[in-house]
Design an enzyme around this catalytic site. Structure first.
Site, PDB file in Angstrom:
ATOM      1  N   ASP A 149       9.551   8.835   3.331  1.00  0.00           N
ATOM      2  CA  ASP A 149       8.800  10.059   3.620  1.00  0.00           C
ATOM      3  C   ASP A 149       8.015   9.885   4.923  1.00  0.00           C
ATOM      4  OD1 ASP A 149       6.796   8.349   2.870  1.00  0.00           O
ATOM      5  OD2 ASP A 149       5.904   9.666   1.365  1.00  0.00           O
ATOM      6  N   LYS A 153       7.496  -6.754   4.768  1.00  0.00           N
ATOM      7  CA  LYS A 153       7.437  -5.675   3.765  1.00  0.00           C
ATOM      8  C   LYS A 153       8.580  -5.799   2.765  1.00  0.00           C
ATOM      9  CE  LYS A 153       6.255  -1.424   4.752  1.00  0.00           C
ATOM     10  NZ  LYS A 153       5.980  -0.110   5.369  1.00  0.00           N
TER      11      LYS A 153
END
Length: 734
Positions: free
Chosen positions: A110, A225
């Site tokens: 997103d 990440k």
């Protein structure tokens, strides 16, 4: 647009980044470049890089959104009769922040966006006329406004891309195209909600200006990440680290090794933070005071800041600690992962291992012998989404409560949630499950130990119910329950593909029905729990996005039945001892710079790992290794008579960000107030999860001390509220 600053490496004197001098200015060697290329090839199958076509589509969508904002602001300006000269230059702009702005977003991620408007446009205009304008766009789907949130937001799906739009109104007559949101003077005379909305952009922009080479920073951050998600330590809401915290740790590594490239930086990341002397804070720049009287993180001024365990401070004013949710257990888990990451990257640099080893997902369900399984259920899918969101936001309170228990060393919650087997196959309900691994302390004075977790569980469930009622969200049949499960019984609850090492086992203990195909849930909380792709399945399943959510939520879950039960091997797995405040000496001669602004905090007790068994009617398998060869006679162990929440104020859960004192109110309740109304069931005689559902006319009956918490509600629902009383007692022997 951000440009790569690699050219700075050849310009003497080199610009200085960070609050200390660099550890090393060494330039990359040829082997480092080869290792970096190998790292890129390893990352590709995980879907962390977006195709150029998809990137151009995002840019196009943001351009359309930007034009809509300008158009809307012009319309508002005309309706408020502003001079034509102002209307022509009134401006307005969409800024991005988060992983997209940092340039590390993954496929299908997103976009976090901020709508910046001039002073004559109100927040109410944003949630009315701009909302209506978005509604009229044919590309816009799933439009919803969350006006009452801590940071108010409009959520939508624009041409297939999910976007969250915040709003900030600046004290300017027009919004220039070249506006730099890092300018602190923009914050003067602003509404607190606007300051919060601006914070994401200001922090992201500061991070990008504080690293020596943006391309090296981005590639390193993508690797870290992915590693964090694969190792189940990527979740701000559950007490691990969220996206912005990981970005700041990587940025600090880049400052300390300004000329290093990604392969070196990944290794140095683990070196620096496996030896970091927490709770010394991680700072990217010296905090500045702007005299705007906004609350900033400062342990010299705010006593509560002194109890933060792993402070990572945002670089933009007002400086905040992005890791206030971190607990003793979550820090212990993360530091252990840093150490293992260092060991693996040491091997990679010596060509003894490949990068793929770093991204291998450990088996959480093999790691511990004891688990608490948390179940949340609701009658409809819509209610389940709301209920799961609330329960998940409070799980860190349960973890905090468990780790304060004198017999528990560590409580490790897995950020991934799972579909839960249905209680009744004929009844329609939607169930979600979280799993918390437990490590018990060694018993010194007694062979056996009785541990009563009832107060910890009850305190947590009461908090969740009370908050649900206070926020008018509670519906009948929204339930939460907890049970104790041993490692060899997890196969009866979890989908087979989750349990990697499997072995046939009897179906003693947890009696649960088959998992329903439609009940698969992969938690969707932004920047938190995630379903992580494997490189082999990346082509078949939709990969993770930067918010950590999975796009494959509707895929069916494999059914688990009593007939076809397989289970993981119940071997002994011990967690190495971790000293949370380990000195930076040892294996490396490089000294890690720390900051001394944080007052000294006594470290938590050094954890020990014990071999623990729960006494069963069916005798357990013989312990292996040097464990006792026979079960000792049971003797009475120490039981906790009341909840310890009030005694250990230095460890209290931080609730300032919740905007409510609900958590604190609940955690202050004494377990003694509840024990009279509880049905005590002891797992010493049966390993079945002890759940008794009592239908109470109100929550107040059993909680006289907390009646003031519900004072803002005129009357509780007419229908009785289900209050699930869990009694979880364990008899442990060495």
């Amino acid at each position: 647009p951000v440009t790569t600053q690699g050219s700075q490496q050849t310009q003497p004197p080199q610009k200085h980044y960070g609050i200390t001098s660099p550890i090393s200015l060494a330039a990359p060697k040829e082997t480092d470049c080869l290792l970096t290329q190998k790292l890129i090839e390893t990352l590709k199958p995980y879907g962390v890089f977006e195709e150029e076509e998809e990137l151009q589509r995002r840019i196009l969508i943001l351009g359309k959104l930007n034009n809509l904002v300008k158009e809307w602001i012009r319309e508002i300006s005309e309706s408020k009769n502003l001079p034509q000269s102002v209307i022509e230059n009134v401006g307005g702009k969409i800024f991005t922040f988060g992983s997209y702005r940092l340039g590390v977003h993954t496929k299908g991620a997103d976009i976090d966006a901020l709508c910046v408007a001039p002073r004559h446009v109100d927040r109410s205009d944003f949630f009315t006329s701009f909302y209506d304008k978005l509604k009229s766009q044919e590309e816009v789907k799933d439009l919803r406004a969350v006006e009452e949130a801590f940071v108010p937001v409009i959520k939508l799906c624009f041409d297939g891309i999910e976007i969250d739009i915040l709003f900030a109104r600046l004290a300017l007559q027009t919004i220039p195209e070249d506006l730099d949101l890092r300018d602190d003077s923009l914050l003067k005379n602003l509404d607190i909600r606007c300051i919060r909305s601006l914070n994401g952009c200001r922090v992201t922009d500061e991070i990008l200006h504080l690293v020596p080479n943006i391309d090296n920073f981005r590639l390193t951050l993508r690797a870290i990440k992915l590693w964090a998600k694969r190792h189940n330590i990527y979740s701000n809401i559950l007490g691990f680290l969220g996206g912005v915290s990981w970005a700041m740790l990587v940025a600090r590594t880049c400052q300390l090794y300004p000329n290093a490239i990604a392969s070196t930086l990944v290794h140095k990341f683990f070196l620096v933070f496996s030896k970091w002397e927490w709770p010394n804070p991680v700072l990217l720049k010296q905090p500045e005071e702007c005299n705007l009287n906004l609350p900033v993180w400062d342990p010299r001024v705010n006593p509560s800041d002194r109890y933060h365990l792993m402070p990572i401070i945002t670089p933009a004013y007002p400086q905040q600690n992005s890791t206030y949710n971190v607990s003793v257990s979550t820090r212990m888990v993360m530091v252990e992962e840093f150490k293992q990451g260092l060991a693996i990257t040491d091997e990679i640099l010596l060509s003894k291992a490949e990068w793929s080893k770093l991204f291998e997902a450990p088996n959480f369900f093999q790691k511990y012998k004891h688990y608490i399984v948390l179940l949340a259920s609701a009658p409809t899918e819509k209610q389940r989404l709301e209920w799961v969101g609330l329960v998940e936001s409070k799980i860190r309170i349960l973890v905090g409560s468990l780790e304060k228990n004198e017999f528990i060393t560590l409580a490790h919650v897995n950020p991934q949630s799972f579909p839960a087997p249905k209680e009744n196959p004929d009844k329609e309900d939607f169930r979600t499950m979280w799993v918390i691994g437990l490590v018990f302390k060694k018993t010194e004075n007694s062979e056996n130990l009785s541990v009563d977790l009832t107060c910890d569980i009850q305190s947590f469930t009461d908090t969740v119910y009370r908050q649900a009622i206070n926020s008018k969200m509670f519906e009948l049949d929204m339930k939460i329950a907890a049970m104790h499960v041993k490692r060899k019984q997890l196969h009866q609850l979890l989908p087979n593909h989750v349990l990697q090492k499997k072995k046939k086992h009897s179906t003693e203990g947890v009696r649960l029905t088959a998992l329903n195909d439609s009940s698969l849930d992969l938690s969707m909380d932004s920047d938190n729990s995630m379903s992580v792709p494997s490189p082999t399945s990346a082509t078949k399943t939709s990969p993770l996005n930067s918010s950590g959510s999975s796009q494959g939520r509707n895929s069916p879950a494999p059914a688990v039945t009593a007939a076809s039960v397989t289970n993981i091997q119940a071997t002994e797995v011990s967690v190495p001892q971790v000293n949370s405040c380990e000195s930076s000496g040892g294996t490396s001669s490089e000294s890690i710079p720390q900051t001394a602004t944080q007052p000294a905090i006594s470290p938590p007790p050094k954890p020990t790992v014990s071999r623990v068994l729960t006494r069963l009617v069916n005798p357990p398998p013989r312990p292996s290794g040097n464990a006792a060869t026979k079960t000792p006679n049971p003797i009475v162990g120490v039981k906790r008579t009341s909840s310890p929440h009030k005694e250990e104020s230095p460890k209290k859960t931080k609730t300032e960000e919740d905007g409510t004192s609900e958590d604190a109110d609940c955690l202050a309740l004494s377990g003694a107030d509840k024990t009279e109304t509880k049905e005590k069931l002891d797992t010493e005689t049966s390993m079945s999860p002890s759940e008794t559902i009592q239908t109470a006319p109100s929550l107040l009956a059993s909680q006289k001390t907390s009646s003031t918490d519900l004072s803002d509600i005129p009357a509780l629902p007419a229908n009785p509220i289900p209050v699930i009383k869990n009694s979880i007692k364990l008899r442990l022997n060495r």
